[in-house]
Design a protein around this motif. Structure first.
Motif, PDB file in Angstrom:
ATOM      1  N   VAL A 443       0.839  -1.204   0.000  1.00 12.23           N
ATOM      2  CA  VAL A 443       0.000   0.000   0.000  1.00 12.23           C
ATOM      3  C   VAL A 443       0.871   1.250   0.000  1.00 12.23           C
ATOM      4  CG1 VAL A 443      -1.830   1.251   1.183  1.00 12.23           C
ATOM      5  CG2 VAL A 443      -1.836  -1.238   1.189  1.00 12.23           C
ATOM      6  N   TYR A 444       1.926   1.259   0.815  1.00 14.72           N
ATOM      7  CA  TYR A 444       2.833   2.408   0.833  1.00 14.72           C
ATOM      8  C   TYR A 444       3.440   2.642  -0.552  1.00 14.72           C
ATOM      9  CZ  TYR A 444       2.767   2.961   5.929  1.00 14.72           C
ATOM     10  OH  TYR A 444       2.390   3.213   7.226  1.00 14.72           O
ATOM     11  N   LEU A 445       3.806   1.554  -1.234  1.00 19.18           N
ATOM     12  CA  LEU A 445       4.392   1.685  -2.565  1.00 19.18           C
ATOM     13  C   LEU A 445       3.372   2.217  -3.571  1.00 19.18           C
ATOM     14  CD1 LEU A 445       6.408  -1.661  -2.619  1.00 19.18           C
ATOM     15  CD2 LEU A 445       7.381   0.640  -2.618  1.00 19.18           C
ATOM     16  N   GLU A 446       2.138   1.735  -3.477  1.00 19.72           N
ATOM     17  CA  GLU A 446       1.088   2.219  -4.366  1.00 19.72           C
ATOM     18  C   GLU A 446       0.842   3.709  -4.147  1.00 19.72           C
ATOM     19  OE1 GLU A 446      -3.428   0.935  -5.770  1.00 19.72           O
ATOM     20  OE2 GLU A 446      -2.417  -0.163  -4.167  1.00 19.72           O
ATOM     21  N   LEU A 447       0.824   4.102  -2.873  1.00 16.91           N
ATOM     22  CA  LEU A 447       0.640   5.514  -2.544  1.00 16.91           C
ATOM     23  C   LEU A 447       1.792   6.360  -3.070  1.00 16.91           C
ATOM     24  CD1 LEU A 447      -0.715   5.999   1.096  1.00 16.91           C
ATOM     25  CD2 LEU A 447      -1.440   7.208  -0.959  1.00 16.91           C
ATOM     26  N   ALA A 448       3.007   5.869  -2.894  1.00 22.46           N
ATOM     27  CA  ALA A 448       4.180   6.623  -3.345  1.00 22.46           C
ATOM     28  C   ALA A 448       4.147   6.822  -4.859  1.00 22.46           C
ATOM     29  CB  ALA A 448       5.456   5.908  -2.912  1.00 22.46           C
ATOM     30  N   ASP A 449       3.791   5.762  -5.593  1.00 25.63           N
ATOM     31  CA  ASP A 449       3.652   5.891  -7.044  1.00 25.63           C
ATOM     32  C   ASP A 449       2.612   6.948  -7.402  1.00 25.63           C
ATOM     33  OD1 ASP A 449       5.394   4.336  -8.652  1.00 25.63           O
ATOM     34  OD2 ASP A 449       4.380   2.512  -8.051  1.00 25.63           O
ATOM     35  N   LEU A 450       1.463   6.851  -6.771  1.00 28.65           N
ATOM     36  CA  LEU A 450       0.356   7.760  -7.053  1.00 28.65           C
ATOM     37  C   LEU A 450       0.746   9.206  -6.781  1.00 28.65           C
ATOM     38  CD1 LEU A 450      -2.661   8.600  -7.388  1.00 28.65           C
ATOM     39  CD2 LEU A 450      -2.995   7.880  -5.016  1.00 28.65           C
ATOM     40  N   LEU A 451       1.302   9.454  -5.600  1.00 27.37           N
ATOM     41  CA  LEU A 451       1.601  10.820  -5.183  1.00 27.37           C
ATOM     42  C   LEU A 451       2.728  11.435  -5.999  1.00 27.37           C
ATOM     43  CD1 LEU A 451       1.328  10.229  -1.335  1.00 27.37           C
ATOM     44  CD2 LEU A 451      -0.241  11.588  -2.717  1.00 27.37           C
ATOM     45  N   SER A 452       3.762  10.649  -6.268  1.00 27.80           N
ATOM     46  CA  SER A 452       4.895  11.209  -7.007  1.00 27.80           C
ATOM     47  C   SER A 452       4.514  11.539  -8.442  1.00 27.80           C
ATOM     48  CB  SER A 452       6.077  10.236  -6.981  1.00 27.80           C
ATOM     49  OG  SER A 452       5.741   9.007  -7.602  1.00 27.80           O
ATOM     50  N   LEU A 453       3.733  10.664  -9.081  1.00 27.35           N
ATOM     51  CA  LEU A 453       3.310  10.923 -10.455  1.00 27.35           C
ATOM     52  C   LEU A 453       2.414  12.157 -10.539  1.00 27.35           C
ATOM     53  CD1 LEU A 453       2.601   7.285 -11.647  1.00 27.35           C
ATOM     54  CD2 LEU A 453       4.384   8.793 -12.505  1.00 27.35           C
ATOM     55  N   ALA A 454       1.634  12.379  -9.484  1.00 22.48           N
ATOM     56  CA  ALA A 454       0.724  13.532  -9.474  1.00 22.48           C
ATOM     57  C   ALA A 454       1.422  14.819  -9.060  1.00 22.48           C
ATOM     58  CB  ALA A 454      -0.450  13.259  -8.540  1.00 22.48           C
ATOM     59  N   GLY A 455       2.684  14.718  -8.639  1.00 21.31           N
ATOM     60  CA  GLY A 455       3.420  15.913  -8.249  1.00 21.31           C
ATOM     61  C   GLY A 455       3.212  16.343  -6.810  1.00 21.31           C
ATOM     62  N   HIS A 456       2.608  15.485  -5.966  1.00 18.59           N
ATOM     63  CA  HIS A 456       2.410  15.817  -4.547  1.00 18.59           C
ATOM     64  C   HIS A 456       3.691  15.443  -3.788  1.00 18.59           C
ATOM     65  CE1 HIS A 456      -1.719  16.692  -5.416  1.00 18.59           C
ATOM     66  NE2 HIS A 456      -2.004  15.455  -5.758  1.00 18.59           N
ATOM     67  N   TRP A 457       4.671  16.319  -3.848  1.00 17.29           N
ATOM     68  CA  TRP A 457       6.011  15.974  -3.390  1.00 17.29           C
ATOM     69  C   TRP A 457       6.083  15.789  -1.876  1.00 17.29           C
ATOM     70  CZ3 TRP A 457       9.389  14.041  -6.425  1.00 17.29           C
ATOM     71  CH2 TRP A 457      10.723  13.930  -6.040  1.00 17.29           C
ATOM     72  N   LEU A 482      10.848   0.512  -1.544  1.00 19.97           N
ATOM     73  CA  LEU A 482      10.671   1.744  -0.772  1.00 19.97           C
ATOM     74  C   LEU A 482      11.995   2.506  -0.672  1.00 19.97           C
ATOM     75  CD1 LEU A 482       8.043   2.800   0.365  1.00 19.97           C
ATOM     76  CD2 LEU A 482       8.690   1.936   2.609  1.00 19.97           C
ATOM     77  N   GLU A 483      13.090   1.766  -0.575  1.00 21.51           N
ATOM     78  CA  GLU A 483      14.419   2.400  -0.595  1.00 21.51           C
ATOM     79  C   GLU A 483      14.614   3.153  -1.919  1.00 21.51           C
ATOM     80  OE1 GLU A 483      16.769   2.682   1.571  1.00 21.51           O
ATOM     81  OE2 GLU A 483      16.807   0.973   2.948  1.00 21.51           O
ATOM     82  N   ALA A 484      14.117   2.572  -3.008  1.00 20.40           N
ATOM     83  CA  ALA A 484      14.241   3.242  -4.306  1.00 20.40           C
ATOM     84  C   ALA A 484      13.481   4.558  -4.307  1.00 20.40           C
ATOM     85  CB  ALA A 484      13.716   2.324  -5.413  1.00 20.40           C
ATOM     86  N   PHE A 485      12.284   4.570  -3.727  1.00 21.20           N
ATOM     87  CA  PHE A 485      11.516   5.814  -3.645  1.00 21.20           C
ATOM     88  C   PHE A 485      12.256   6.857  -2.811  1.00 21.20           C
ATOM     89  CE2 PHE A 485       7.593   3.621  -5.069  1.00 21.20           C
ATOM     90  CZ  PHE A 485       7.156   4.583  -5.956  1.00 21.20           C
ATOM     91  N   ARG A 486      12.842   6.415  -1.682  1.00 21.08           N
ATOM     92  CA  ARG A 486      13.553   7.369  -0.841  1.00 21.08           C
ATOM     93  C   ARG A 486      14.778   7.925  -1.570  1.00 21.08           C
ATOM     94  NH1 ARG A 486      15.417   6.103   5.322  1.00 21.08           N
ATOM     95  NH2 ARG A 486      16.607   4.463   4.271  1.00 21.08           N
ATOM     96  N   ALA A 487      15.469   7.044  -2.295  1.00 23.69           N
ATOM     97  CA  ALA A 487      16.614   7.516  -3.073  1.00 23.69           C
ATOM     98  C   ALA A 487      16.172   8.538  -4.115  1.00 23.69           C
ATOM     99  CB  ALA A 487      17.294   6.328  -3.746  1.00 23.69           C
ATOM    100  N   ALA A 488      15.016   8.292  -4.746  1.00 26.28           N
ATOM    101  CA  ALA A 488      14.531   9.195  -5.786  1.00 26.28           C
ATOM    102  C   ALA A 488      14.196  10.563  -5.206  1.00 26.28           C
ATOM    103  CB  ALA A 488      13.313   8.587  -6.469  1.00 26.28           C
ATOM    104  N   TYR A 489      13.423  10.593  -4.126  1.00 31.30           N
ATOM    105  CA  TYR A 489      13.031  11.918  -3.636  1.00 31.30           C
ATOM    106  C   TYR A 489      14.230  12.672  -3.067  1.00 31.30           C
ATOM    107  CZ  TYR A 489      12.627  11.251   1.538  1.00 31.30           C
ATOM    108  OH  TYR A 489      12.863  11.065   2.873  1.00 31.30           O
ATOM    109  N   ARG A 490      15.204  11.959  -2.507  1.00 30.38           N
ATOM    110  CA  ARG A 490      16.403  12.646  -2.024  1.00 30.38           C
ATOM    111  C   ARG A 490      17.284  13.113  -3.187  1.00 30.38           C
ATOM    112  NH1 ARG A 490      18.450   8.637   2.888  1.00 30.38           N
ATOM    113  NH2 ARG A 490      17.115   9.486   4.547  1.00 30.38           N
ATOM    114  N   GLY A 491      17.443  12.238  -4.172  1.00 33.16           N
ATOM    115  CA  GLY A 491      18.339  12.570  -5.270  1.00 33.16           C
ATOM    116  C   GLY A 491      17.824  13.666  -6.176  1.00 33.16           C
ATOM    117  N   TYR A 492      16.494  13.815  -6.281  1.00 32.06           N
ATOM    118  CA  TYR A 492      15.920  14.832  -7.165  1.00 32.06           C
ATOM    119  C   TYR A 492      15.598  16.134  -6.434  1.00 32.06           C
ATOM    120  CZ  TYR A 492      15.271  11.185 -10.707  1.00 32.06           C
ATOM    121  OH  TYR A 492      15.470  10.196 -11.634  1.00 32.06           O
ATOM    122  N   ASP A 493      15.776  16.168  -5.140  1.00 31.07           N
ATOM    123  CA  ASP A 493      15.411  17.347  -4.358  1.00 31.07           C
ATOM    124  C   ASP A 493      16.681  17.988  -3.799  1.00 31.07           C
ATOM    125  OD1 ASP A 493      14.465  19.241  -2.575  1.00 31.07           O
ATOM    126  OD2 ASP A 493      12.850  17.967  -1.816  1.00 31.07           O
TER     127      ASP A 493
END
Length: 693
Positions: A443-457, A482-493
């Protein structure tokens, strides 16, 4: 319109619009009759109040009679090729539709209709479209934009001011498709007089004719109902006619039903609650009456022009049913719907037919209610009708015995499909309630996909951090994603990129130590980040392994941007020889699954690749395809910013892409999202466009 469709080979749309009883059904019937005589294949359907929640209910009505005439071999031929994606709608097997914003179901239905239109032109005649189900209306919208070269006429009859979600959708698509309107007017006083004289004979004085016109406003159906009451009177009183307007229908009909026996009114009300085309067993059970007596009453109601002739309990006009239904006290209606659900369940009716009544009564703890709602939701989702499935699951959540976590998970996933903002709080609550670590991580992964694609940073960061904190020490396989998501938001911000740099050695070690199939998302994120940080081309390619991948935008059953990030990394490091293969596979993935995201990623990537190679005319053509997809659907923010940035050379150089340049100027970004690399992409693109201007 029939002549134009046959001569020109292009389809069209028509809306017959007017108040209830003005003659829309008669005009639609005339259209269908003329079309049939002119060699058209005519497919007909009619919406109803009780069935507007059924997933693809009108579509199933349209194609159902045709499918019933075919043997298994014929049905197999009909659903060959892309049309196979529509087979689950009709319960004809298949693995179920991948419900995505692109709706594989709509794609399959389009090709089903296109195949039919190859032999003969087709008319789709849909009555009472204001009571259509949402899934069928989405198909009409989808089809209406693709009628060039397709000899199909779509004709809808509807009331203009009916309230409700479906009516709002209908008004929107009518405006969007610029549908021509045919608006029959009420009868004139002379027209009313002619009908009154024909029905009443010598009793039709000038005063009676004028009174009938005043009482009905020239509405043909109301005139017929009024005359049904007056025919029994030798000398109709003008004063009484004035009191027999539309509001009198329910009372007049009930009086006629009462004359048929002590159970007449109960059977009439049962028919109004059950809706169109119910069988007499259900009528008898709901009215608590003898089946023989019910059969006689139904025949009497047909003779009295209240029900249509035939074995089914269909009212002669929706106005009659509405009048009878509205006259039942609200509490009594709810109780009748609860009993109707129990009757239909006992008779083994379809889950959605039962659920339609459950939506109209109070939650209870009756055995089987929750199971029926869940079964109806699963059936609707399987057919690719998320709107209906959402309605059933929301009602299921109100049941006392509901398993809230699981229902919220399924509900939120479907709300993602229809872009309902309620998906976010529902999935968040589901993640908090689910105790199984693996399921909660999903569920956390589904939420992360949804929010990131929609731009809700900010929300993305919060969800990822919450999931990591909750499960970091449990060693669950999903933690690597989930580690991949954390790497993405850190690396792009840029505000937290230092945290990414400090954590990079550990992430590289994870990739080296764990099996490649477990680290795919993490490897692709590291490759994408590495490409923009000047990592060597060989290192980026080794993380991606382009030739070894399936190249789909779907991972673990969810649409995700990870594949497009890896593909763009190949462009950044100029691994051009691999990009042709990747683009082709992404486009094939979109076509195979009817996936909007995969099509946008594949065609957008092809546009960027052509721009890199200097093939600007080809890039322009690809850009137009992406923009068309974006206009027909709500393109997510992450995909849009990436597409614009990677295609900026073509957008700047080609005058034919001025519309895309204007879109870049008008693009609004959420503040925190605008401060990330995606925001930087938009600003750089906007600057390039202004400099070129």
């Amino acid at each position: 319109m029939l002549d134009d469709t046959r001569r020109g080979g292009d389809g069209g749309t028509l809306l017959i619009e007017g108040p209830a009883g003005v003659g829309k059904t008669a005009l639609l019937g005339e259209l269908a009759e003329r079309a049939g005589g002119d060699g058209y294949r005519v497919l007909r359907a009619a919406g109803s109040e009780m069935e507007r929640g059924f997933g693809f209910g009108l579509v199933r009505q349209l194609f159902g009679p045709l499918l019933r005439t075919l043997d298994p071999a014929g049905r197999k031929r009909l659903f060959a090729g892309p049309a196979a994606l529509a087979a689950p709608i009709f319960g004809l097997g298949g693995e179920g539709l991948e419900v995505s914003p692109a709706e594989s179901s709509l794609y399959g239905l389009f090709w089903l209709l296109a195949d039919l239109a190859e032999s003969d032109p087709v008319v789709l005649a849909i009555d009472d479209a204001h009571w259509s189900d949402s899934s069928s209306l989405r198909f009409v919208r989808y089809l209406g934009k693709r009628l060039a070269g397709l000899p199909v006429l779509v004709a809808l009859a509807a009331r203009p001011h009916e309230p409700g979600v479906q009516a709002d959708l209908l008004r929107g698509l009518a405006a969007e498709l610029a549908m021509p309107k045919l608006q029959p007017a009420p009868l004139s006083q002379a027209g009313t007089a002619a009908i009154v004289r024909e029905r009443l004979g010598a009793a039709a004085s000038d005063e009676v004719e004028s009174a009938c016109h005043r009482a009905t406003g020239g509405n043909p159906f109301l005139i017929a109902e009024l005359l049904a009451e007056l025919e029994a009177e030798a000398a109709p009183a003008v004063g009484r006619i004035a009191t027999m307007g539309p509001e009198r229908i329910a009372g007049a009909v009930a009086d006629r039903a009462a004359r048929l026996g002590p159970d007449g009114v109960a059977v009439l009300r049962a028919a109004a609650v059950l809706g169109d085309a119910v069988d007499r067993r259900a009528l008898a059970a709901l009215a608590d009456a003898d089946r023989g007596a019910v059969a006689a009453i139904v025949d009497g109601l047909a003779a009295a022009s209240i029900l249509a002739p035939g074995p089914a309990g269909r009212f002669v006009h929706p106005l009659v049913r509405a009048a009878v239904y509205d006259a039942i006290p609200a509490a009594g209606r709810a109780e009748l719907h609860a009993r109707a659900a129990a009757v239909l369940r006992g008779q083994g009716a379809d889950a959605e037919a039962i659920a339609a009544h459950l939506l109209l009564c109070e939650p209870d703890d009756a055995d089987g209610t929750l199971a029926v709602l869940e079964q109806a939701a699963a059936s609707a989702a399987h057919r690719g009708a998320p709107d209906s499935a959402i309605a059933y699951l929301r009602r299921a959540l109100e049941q006392p015995q509901a398993a809230r976590a699981d229902l919220l998970r399924r509900l939120g996933s479907l709300e993602v499909v229809v872009r309902d903002p309620a998906a976010i709080p529902h999935l968040q609550e589901a993640a908090e309630l689910i105790t199984d670590p693996g399921a909660a991580l999903d569920v956390y992964l589904e939420l992360a996909d949804l929010l990131s694609l929609a731009g809700h940073w900010e929300a993305t960061v919060q969800v990822v951090d919450t999931g990591v904190a909750r499960f970091e020490d449990l060693g669950e396989p999903g933690m690597l994603d989930l580690e991949a998501f954390r790497a993405a938001y850190r690396g792009y911000d840029p505000t937290v990129v230092d945290e990414f740099d400090r954590d990079l050695p550990r992430l590289r070690a994870l990739v080296a130590e764990r099996p490649p199939e477990d680290t795919l998302r993490l490897r692709w994120i590291l490759a994408a980040l590495g490409s923009i940080r000047d990592s060597p081309r060989a290192e980026v390619e080794a993380l991606i392994e382009p030739a070894e991948q399936e190249w789909t935008m779907q991972l673990e059953g969810r649409e995700t941007s990870t594949a497009s990030q890896a593909a763009c990394a190949l462009l950044v490091v100029e691994a051009i020889e691999e990009t042709e293969y990747v683009a082709r596979r992404l486009i094939d993935d979109g076509r195979r699954r009817g996936s909007l995201m995969a099509m946008i990623a594949g065609v957008g990537f092809e546009a960027a690749r052509n721009a890199r190679l200097g093939h600007l005319a080809a890039a322009e053509a690809d850009c137009h395809v992406v923009v068309e997809l974006a206009e027909q659907n709500e393109l997510n923010l992450m995909a849009l910013t990436t597409f614009v940035h990677f295609c900026i050379d073509a957008i700047v150089e080609r005058r034919g892409l001025a519309d895309v340049a204007a879109m870049v100027e008008e693009l609004e970004l959420p503040p925190r999202f605008g401060e990330t690399q995606s925001g930087g992409m938009v600003l750089e693109s906007r600057a390039a466009i202004r400099a070129a201007a």
